[in-house]
Design a protein around this motif. Structure first.
Motif, PDB file in Angstrom:
ATOM      1  N   VAL B 314       0.988  -1.092   0.130  1.00  0.00           N
ATOM      2  CA  VAL B 314      -0.206  -0.149   0.097  1.00  0.00           C
ATOM      3  C   VAL B 314       0.996   1.381   0.047  1.00  0.00           C
ATOM      4  CG1 VAL B 314      -1.508   1.312   1.230  1.00  0.00           C
ATOM      5  CG2 VAL B 314      -1.842  -1.129   1.093  1.00  0.00           C
ATOM      6  N   ALA B 315       1.777   1.270   0.948  1.00  0.00           N
ATOM      7  CA  ALA B 315       2.917   2.575   1.044  1.00  0.00           C
ATOM      8  C   ALA B 315       3.389   2.733  -0.540  1.00  0.00           C
ATOM      9  CB  ALA B 315       3.900   2.209   2.203  1.00  0.00           C
ATOM     10  N   GLY B 317       2.137   2.058  -3.246  1.00  0.00           N
ATOM     11  CA  GLY B 317       1.171   2.168  -4.351  1.00  0.00           C
ATOM     12  C   GLY B 317       0.902   1.128  -5.221  1.00  0.00           C
ATOM     13  N   THR B 319      -0.539  -1.574  -4.443  1.00  0.00           N
ATOM     14  CA  THR B 319      -2.172  -1.859  -4.296  1.00  0.00           C
ATOM     15  C   THR B 319      -2.677  -0.768  -3.446  1.00  0.00           C
ATOM     16  OG1 THR B 319      -3.783  -3.650  -3.303  1.00  0.00           O
ATOM     17  CG2 THR B 319      -1.736  -3.213  -2.005  1.00  0.00           C
ATOM     18  N   ASP B 320      -4.118  -0.829  -3.302  1.00  0.00           N
ATOM     19  CA  ASP B 320      -4.921   0.122  -2.379  1.00  0.00           C
ATOM     20  C   ASP B 320      -5.341  -0.589  -1.003  1.00  0.00           C
ATOM     21  OD1 ASP B 320      -8.032  -0.395  -2.373  1.00  0.00           O
ATOM     22  OD2 ASP B 320      -7.216  -0.927  -4.639  1.00  0.00           O
ATOM     23  N   PRO B 321      -5.545   0.521  -0.090  1.00  0.00           N
ATOM     24  CA  PRO B 321      -5.967  -0.142   1.429  1.00  0.00           C
ATOM     25  C   PRO B 321      -7.115  -1.238   1.233  1.00  0.00           C
ATOM     26  CG  PRO B 321      -6.177   2.198   1.077  1.00  0.00           C
ATOM     27  CD  PRO B 321      -5.365   1.978  -0.015  1.00  0.00           C
ATOM     28  N   ALA B 324      -6.304  -4.287   0.007  1.00  0.00           N
ATOM     29  CA  ALA B 324      -5.215  -4.972   1.225  1.00  0.00           C
ATOM     30  C   ALA B 324      -6.172  -5.428   2.462  1.00  0.00           C
ATOM     31  CB  ALA B 324      -4.361  -4.201   1.718  1.00  0.00           C
TER      32      ALA B 324
END
Lengths: 334, 334
Positions: B314-315, B317, B319-321, B324
């Motif tokens: 996520v950090a 970029g 994947t998105d939260p 996740a």
């Protein structure tokens, strides 16, 4: 981006309600359309059903901006300092986003007026986005929507995103958990130094700004903070909080604040702390979303028959709440 | 029950650590052994692993006592009022339990001293249990442990359980959610009437007690509250909050408070509201326990590899939260 559209209106949800419209909206925000930016922030703020699609579309732009948190008690001059800081950052060629979060902030709520009054200096600047966000009366709101709003501004090309929140209770600790760099504003003669210790502010502040430094007691405030910093245990690899004097109303000291922010960023990168902070932030965000999903699932069981029936059994002493919770979770999994 | 043991010590965890010892402990509490009561409350307060077993053993005694919440700002005389109210309830032959919750309360924390000073009138009375509970600095603590502590006191034969908490922020709304009847204490000249409106106190108070009613401004305070009650929209089937004057330090008006409590209880029963309140309370309790279990399960995933790896994605970029969080929940279910 036209001049009159630089200010991001708060209530511009528009008709984008379906996930398939999201990529187009993100594309328009990327092209600098302030209406698209406004709509995206409104959607993430309201917890719209399109939020996961928005998050997915914005993921590639994550981490492009330095996120600077700005907190302090009411009356220390947060709005003025933000205003001047935007000016200083613009002078260095940065594109700047401002998220002002708090009901009592002049930016917030029905605060388009506040925005105009305080931030009119930047009203004609296409390199500045300003947006007030409601914290919706609970702290969870800030942590849930703000990271997404930051991503919207990153997607729109902001190099720096300032997140301003009033320093009351837990909110200031929360803003620190969102930010790469946290500024804590103080003013002389407000007993803030002692309050800071109480509230755990010393642990979250990367830079202390003693605003209104032309007033009586400024030296004492600076001395108090430096004393507290000296007392704090700190290993060789740890950041030592900076103390900067400013008179934001006259624009004095603001360049020093900008320098301190840059210095902290350089330190974060050098010590691989930027990556560590952002990963910890992402972990907290993922956890919060997962818990929100679970909470919603449990909530949906209220509409079924099981929770009311279980509650009636617990109230009547026919079962205990732990056994009932287990039964509820079994239904959730099933 | 011996005289010297009536006071329930706060730190008497003892050796009961296994669930199979719980039924015996509950039996001893049922027989009136104050040490067993103390141990059970300590165990539920600390969130011990035996809590589900304790809850199961106590379930049959659920709902035997009237739970009376007592809240108010510091300085309105909560301790004195509680003390006098215990006396009045004892005079009516009730067995009384007191749970005093709050760090600033004279009962709480290292507050055995406070208990002695304030409650020494009841030190030799075997029909009174007094226990201070730490709210552990977060509000969740109060809502999680208090219902179980109430059940312990119900199991020990208390007819009335007074839950005293200081009226700061959310805590007073929480105490109302635990209680059958909520008393809100005010004192003249503290601007409490206006504060009450702000804090939503008007919605939670079943009985207003204007304490220190011999002071200047008492009439104005009573008038203000009655005005607010008159303004409040209220259907024909709704309780109209009572306003009682008292001078607790002289024992005056306390019988009137006891009468108002009885009156409210009769109303609750008559309108089937007692059952409704208790079922809503049980539902909230079951939900809170279920969420706690889920939170612990998510927390345990931190120790696995998936959350840190997802957070790093996520950090970065990648994947998105939301995606996740979905992956995390899939692991939780698997």
């Amino acid at each position: 981006m036209s001049e009159s559209n630089t200010r991001v209106p708060a209530a511009a949800t528009g008709s984008v309600r379906r996930s398939r419209d999201v990529p187009m909206l993100v594309e328009r925000a990327r092209d600098g359309d302030p209406r698209a930016v406004a709509r995206l922030i409104t959607l993430v703020e309201s917890g719209d059903e399109t939020v996961p699609a928005i998050a997915a579309a914005l993921a590639p732009y994550t981490g492009r901006a330095q996120v600077v948190g700005l907190t302090g008690s009411p009356g220390v001059g947060k709005s003025t300092t933000t205003n001047e800081l935007v000016r200083a950052l613009r002078a260095h060629g940065h594109r700047v986003g401002v998220l002002a979060i708090d009901p009592s902030s002049p930016f917030t709520g029905g605060a388009i007026l506040g925005d105009r009054v305080r931030m009119q200096d930047h009203a004609t600047d296409p390199g500045v986005y300003i947006r007030s966000m409601s914290s919706r009366g609970h702290l969870g709101g800030l942590s849930a929507a703000t990271p997404q709003a930051v991503r919207v501004l990153e997607g729109a090309g902001c190099d720096v995103v300032l997140v301003e929140t009033v320093g009351v209770g837990q909110a200031e600790v929360e803003v620190a958990s969102l930010a790469d760099t946290t500024l804590v504003l103080l003013a002389p003669g407000m007993g803030d130094a002692i309050q800071a210790v109480k509230a755990g502010i010393l642990e979250i502040a990367d830079v202390f700004v003693v605003n209104k430094a032309d007033r009586d007691g400024a030296d004492a405030t600076v001395r108090d903070i430096q004393g507290m910093i000296a007392l704090g245990e700190r290993g060789p690899g740890q950041w030592r909080p900076q103390v900067v004097r400013a008179v934001a109303a006259r624009g004095e000291g603001i360049d020093d604040v900008a320098v301190a922010i840059d210095k902290h960023r350089a330190w974060l990168v050098e010590h691989d702390e930027l990556r560590r902070r952002r990963e910890a932030r992402a972990a907290a965000e993922v956890e919060a979303i997962a818990l929100g999903v679970l909470r919603a699932r449990i909530g949906s069981l209220r509409d079924g028959t099981q929770l009311p029936a279980l509650a009636a059994e617990v109230a009547a002493g026919a079962t205990d709440p732990y056994a009932a919770a287990e039964a509820l979770l079994a239904q959730l999994a099933g």
